[in-house]
Design a protein around this motif. Structure first.
Motif, PDB file in Angstrom:
ATOM      1  N   LYS A 147       0.698  -1.235  -0.050  1.00 42.71           N
ATOM      2  CA  LYS A 147       0.067  -0.047  -0.137  1.00 42.71           C
ATOM      3  C   LYS A 147       0.749   1.312  -0.163  1.00 42.71           C
ATOM      4  N   LEU A 148       1.977   1.337   0.645  1.00 46.98           N
ATOM      5  CA  LEU A 148       2.990   2.348   0.771  1.00 46.98           C
ATOM      6  C   LEU A 148       3.461   2.483  -0.920  1.00 46.98           C
ATOM      7  N   TYR A 149       3.998   1.542  -1.216  1.00 45.32           N
ATOM      8  CA  TYR A 149       4.249   1.442  -2.695  1.00 45.32           C
ATOM      9  C   TYR A 149       3.369   2.131  -3.674  1.00 45.32           C
ATOM     10  N   ALA A 150       2.114   1.975  -3.642  1.00 44.28           N
ATOM     11  CA  ALA A 150       0.925   2.517  -4.407  1.00 44.28           C
ATOM     12  C   ALA A 150       1.016   3.881  -4.011  1.00 44.28           C
ATOM     13  N   ILE A 151       1.196   4.578  -2.852  1.00 45.39           N
ATOM     14  CA  ILE A 151       1.196   5.677  -2.634  1.00 45.39           C
ATOM     15  C   ILE A 151       2.432   6.278  -3.253  1.00 45.39           C
ATOM     16  N   LEU A 152       3.475   5.764  -3.062  1.00 45.60           N
ATOM     17  CA  LEU A 152       4.744   6.389  -3.691  1.00 45.60           C
ATOM     18  C   LEU A 152       4.788   6.487  -5.049  1.00 45.60           C
ATOM     19  N   ILE A 153       4.314   5.621  -5.849  1.00 43.93           N
ATOM     20  CA  ILE A 153       4.205   5.419  -7.316  1.00 43.93           C
ATOM     21  C   ILE A 153       3.162   6.858  -7.753  1.00 43.93           C
ATOM     22  N   MET A 154       2.113   6.779  -7.151  1.00 38.36           N
ATOM     23  CA  MET A 154       1.296   7.875  -7.136  1.00 38.36           C
ATOM     24  C   MET A 154       1.669   9.449  -7.004  1.00 38.36           C
ATOM     25  N   LEU A 155       2.623   9.349  -5.880  1.00 38.72           N
ATOM     26  CA  LEU A 155       3.016  10.896  -5.594  1.00 38.72           C
ATOM     27  C   LEU A 155       4.155  11.150  -6.708  1.00 38.72           C
ATOM     28  N   ILE A 156       4.999  10.142  -7.303  1.00 38.66           N
ATOM     29  CA  ILE A 156       5.981  10.617  -8.397  1.00 38.66           C
ATOM     30  C   ILE A 156       5.246  10.741  -9.676  1.00 38.66           C
ATOM     31  N   HIS A 157       4.038  10.436  -9.842  1.00 35.62           N
ATOM     32  CA  HIS A 157       3.361  10.611 -11.286  1.00 35.62           C
ATOM     33  C   HIS A 157       2.756  12.044 -10.961  1.00 35.62           C
ATOM     34  N   ILE A 158       2.148  12.162  -9.741  1.00 38.12           N
ATOM     35  CA  ILE A 158       1.528  13.716  -9.741  1.00 38.12           C
ATOM     36  C   ILE A 158       2.518  14.713  -9.740  1.00 38.12           C
ATOM     37  N   ALA A 159       3.820  14.276  -9.366  1.00 39.50           N
ATOM     38  CA  ALA A 159       4.798  15.477  -9.472  1.00 39.50           C
ATOM     39  C   ALA A 159       5.080  15.878 -10.954  1.00 39.50           C
ATOM     40  N   SER A 160       4.660  14.928 -11.793  1.00 46.16           N
ATOM     41  CA  SER A 160       5.107  15.529 -12.974  1.00 46.16           C
ATOM     42  C   SER A 160       3.920  16.160 -13.886  1.00 46.16           C
ATOM     43  N   MET A 161       2.591  16.011 -13.201  1.00 45.39           N
ATOM     44  CA  MET A 161       1.410  16.529 -13.814  1.00 45.39           C
ATOM     45  C   MET A 161       1.336  18.237 -13.497  1.00 45.39           C
ATOM     46  N   LEU A 162       0.701  18.703 -14.590  1.00 44.17           N
ATOM     47  CA  LEU A 162       0.340  20.002 -14.597  1.00 44.17           C
ATOM     48  C   LEU A 162      -0.984  20.607 -13.628  1.00 44.17           C
ATOM     49  N   VAL A 163      -1.541  19.500 -13.138  1.00 41.97           N
ATOM     50  CA  VAL A 163      -2.801  19.878 -12.380  1.00 41.97           C
ATOM     51  C   VAL A 163      -2.297  20.141 -10.975  1.00 41.97           C
ATOM     52  N   SER A 164      -3.050  21.031 -10.280  1.00 39.65           N
ATOM     53  CA  SER A 164      -2.707  21.459  -8.952  1.00 39.65           C
ATOM     54  C   SER A 164      -3.457  21.079  -7.640  1.00 39.65           C
ATOM     55  N   LEU A 165      -4.612  20.372  -8.007  1.00 39.55           N
ATOM     56  CA  LEU A 165      -5.265  19.949  -6.903  1.00 39.55           C
ATOM     57  C   LEU A 165      -5.712  18.336  -7.153  1.00 39.55           C
ATOM     58  N   PHE A 166      -5.464  17.452  -6.142  1.00 40.71           N
ATOM     59  CA  PHE A 166      -5.724  16.155  -6.120  1.00 40.71           C
ATOM     60  C   PHE A 166      -6.136  15.742  -4.893  1.00 40.71           C
ATOM     61  N   VAL A 167      -7.212  14.587  -5.002  1.00 40.04           N
ATOM     62  CA  VAL A 167      -7.980  13.705  -4.003  1.00 40.04           C
ATOM     63  C   VAL A 167      -7.411  12.046  -3.986  1.00 40.04           C
ATOM     64  N   VAL A 168      -6.800  11.986  -3.087  1.00 38.03           N
ATOM     65  CA  VAL A 168      -6.042  10.613  -2.978  1.00 38.03           C
ATOM     66  C   VAL A 168      -6.806   9.644  -2.218  1.00 38.03           C
ATOM     67  N   VAL A 169      -7.216   8.710  -2.574  1.00 34.94           N
ATOM     68  CA  VAL A 169      -8.266   7.704  -1.751  1.00 34.94           C
ATOM     69  C   VAL A 169      -7.489   6.460  -1.616  1.00 34.94           C
ATOM     70  N   SER A 170      -7.597   6.000  -0.465  1.00 31.37           N
ATOM     71  CA  SER A 170      -7.042   4.426  -0.143  1.00 31.37           C
ATOM     72  C   SER A 170      -7.984   3.942   1.011  1.00 31.37           C
ATOM     73  N   ASP A 171      -8.109   2.696   0.951  1.00 33.24           N
ATOM     74  CA  ASP A 171      -8.829   1.633   2.310  1.00 33.24           C
ATOM     75  C   ASP A 171      -7.816   1.540   3.219  1.00 33.24           C
ATOM     76  N   SER A 172      -6.513   1.915   3.169  1.00 39.26           N
ATOM     77  CA  SER A 172      -5.419   1.817   4.201  1.00 39.26           C
ATOM     78  C   SER A 172      -5.230   3.221   5.149  1.00 39.26           C
ATOM     79  N   ILE A 173      -5.767   3.035   5.939  1.00 41.00           N
ATOM     80  CA  ILE A 173      -5.871   4.344   7.030  1.00 41.00           C
ATOM     81  C   ILE A 173      -4.338   4.435   7.495  1.00 41.00           C
TER      82      ILE A 173
END
Length: 527
Positions: free
Chosen positions: A61-87
């Motif tokens: 689940k941490l790796y899922a968050i990591l690859i998501m953050l790396i991809h977000i860093a390269s995007m032009l959009v400035s607002l994101f909602v990240v959803v997971s079932d792992s609190i």
């Protein structure tokens, strides 16, 4: 009363209407006997990967968050909602005193993302409540094929505990339980771990049923409202140190126990800021750096040894309250360096007599060097006195007497200082002087006539008698001797004097700035 999956879906749709301009990303991780899988589902793409089987579900689940953050860093959009079932994964990423390497990497990417003024909301929702994106993320994770390259193979050593427990200890204890003689409980409880495993399987459903609302927190905020706003109560003042020495920078904070505290080296020009530490942990791997956290005084102490010139600059202590809400304080680290005279300083000058001349000298170093001027042999400067202080030496209406070597000297009490020799040439018309304006000699004897010429550029020299230029022959010998660029001595030897050779001889010198001459009288009798 527990909420139904349909009710959860309704709550979620209502929540998303408040973020209609945001990109919603769903992350998930799954575990099976042959390995772990993870995925991040974006609106237009799916990113996923495969882990070694010894990894924990938390790691996936941490790796899922990591690859998501790396991809977000390269995007032009400035607002994101990240959803997971792992609190637990979300809580780990927001906890800034963890040594977990994957959490630290995620936090570093969060910092990079926030520096680009992007907002991320981390939202936990329970699993299996008919939220479409969540289900898609689960399916994407489960569908990862076994032959996908294991590009994410870094697993903390603590993840091996479960492998040891399941594959070694539990297997051996089960074998002993099954082989035990006269074991009357074997028929009642054939599996030694059956009840505990069933309880583990029931936990996610129990958590989902007990949850009545969606839990969403802004990155950097603790749950609930802070009673007092964090502040930086003290930071080390400006420091001046020598190359090779050590330094300690201190930052004391108040009411910041629930917030990340960072040391960051500020970038200059095109160089980006460099995060050094977060909480009590270093981010960069450099043996010269160390971090100490004094919990009693809430002071974060950054230590740097073997100081290099590149270590100089601004260091920022930062408390992150929210994505766009930070408290900062800076300390400037100045590294002493001996003076180095800059290339844009004057090297040499050629001017014509009467011109205005400017000699400039600049030097780098720390502290900023003082510049002074002197002349060779401590001669008097055109400005008066034997020393002048300042970057620019101005000479108005320069004279030929001002030519020579000037010294630019840079000093800042570090090392021996620096010096540059600057040659100043002054162009002027010839000045001719007869060594002896009148000479006497008897017939049939030789006699030398001499002139001294001063000129720059060097002059063309000739001797004239009775309006005729003299060349070397049986009656005359002409010689010249230059003892410097500006000075030349010329001699005319009159051989075996005859009566017709008595009279005036002119010594003439010519350069581009003019012409000059002097007269020498050769006589056979003394007046």
């Amino acid at each position: 009363m527990h909420e139904s999956p349909t009710a959860y879906g309704g709550f979620w749709l209502f929540f998303l209407t408040t973020f209609d301009h945001a990109i919603t990303v769903y992350t998930s991780g799954s575990k099976s006997s042959d390995g772990d899988r993870f995925a991040a589902v974006f609106p237009d793409s799916i990113m996923r990967g495969y882990l070694l089987s010894k990894a924990s579900i938390f790691m996936a689940k941490l790796y899922a968050i990591l690859i998501m953050l790396i991809h977000i860093a390269s995007m032009l959009v400035s607002l994101f909602v990240v959803v997971s079932d792992s609190i637990s994964a979300f809580q780990a990423v927001q906890k800034f005193d963890t040594p977990h390497p994957l959490v630290l990497r995620s936090q570093l990417w969060l910092y990079r993302i926030s520096s680009k003024h992007k907002d991320i909301f981390f939202c936990w929702v329970p699993g299996h409540v008919d939220i479409q994106g969540n289900e898609e993320a689960d399916t994407a994770a489960w569908s990862v094929v076994h032959d996908l390259p294991v590009s994410y193979s870094g697993v903390p050593f603590t993840d091996s505990f479960a492998v040891i427990d399941t594959r070694l200890l539990r297997t051996r204890w089960q074998q002993r339980w099954s082989d035990l003689l006269y074991n009357k409980l074997l028929s009642v409880k054939p599996s030694f771990y059956e009840d505990s495993e069933a309880q583990v399987r029931r936990c996610p459903r129990a958590i989902a049923n007990a949850s009545k609302v969606l839990i969403c927190q802004l990155v950097g905020f603790p749950a609930g409202l802070a009673v007092r706003t964090p502040s930086i109560s003290w930071i080390t003042k400006e420091q001046v140190v020598d190359i090779g020495s050590s330094i300690q920078l201190e930052c004391s904070v108040q009411y910041a126990q629930d917030y990340p505290v960072l040391w960051v080296k500020r970038g200059a020009g095109d160089v980006q800021d460099l995060p050094i530490s977060t909480g009590p942990s270093l981010i960069i791997r450099d043996s010269r750096y160390a971090l100490r956290h004094d919990q009693g005084s809430a002071t974060y102490i950054l230590q740097i040894k073997d100081i290099q010139e590149s270590d100089g600059g601004d260091y920022m202590c930062q408390v992150i309250i929210g994505i766009n809400n930070r408290i900062t304080a800076n300390v400037n680290l100045l590294v002493r360096r001996p003076p180095v005279i800059s290339d844009n300083s004057t090297r040499s000058v050629v001017a014509s007599e009467g011109d205005s001349v400017e000699l400039s000298c600049y030097a780098g170093g720390m502290p900023i060097p003082d510049i002074s001027w002197r002349r060779e042999n401590n001669a008097i400067l055109p400005t008066g006195g034997s020393i002048y202080r300042g970057n620019v030496l101005q000479i108005a209406n320069i004279r030929k007497e001002d030519r020579g070597t000037y010294y630019c000297i840079a000093e800042n009490q570090v090392g021996r200082g620096a010096r540059r020799n600057i040659n100043v040439e002054v162009e002027f018309a010839p000045v001719v002087r007869a060594i002896r304006p009148r000479v006497y000699q008897a017939l049939q004897y030789d006699m030398d006539l001499e002139c001294h010429i001063e000129a720059y550029p060097p002059a063309a020299i000739s001797w004239v008698h009775k309006q005729e230029s003299i060349v070397n022959n049986q009656h005359y010998r002409v010689s010249q001797f230059a003892n410097a660029d500006e000075f030349t001595d010329t001699t005319l030897r009159v051989l075996t004097i005859e009566k017709r050779q008595f009279g005036n001889y002119s010594c003439m010198a010519t350069n581009k700035l003019g012409q000059s001459s002097a007269t020498v009288l050769l006589s056979g009798k003394i007046d």
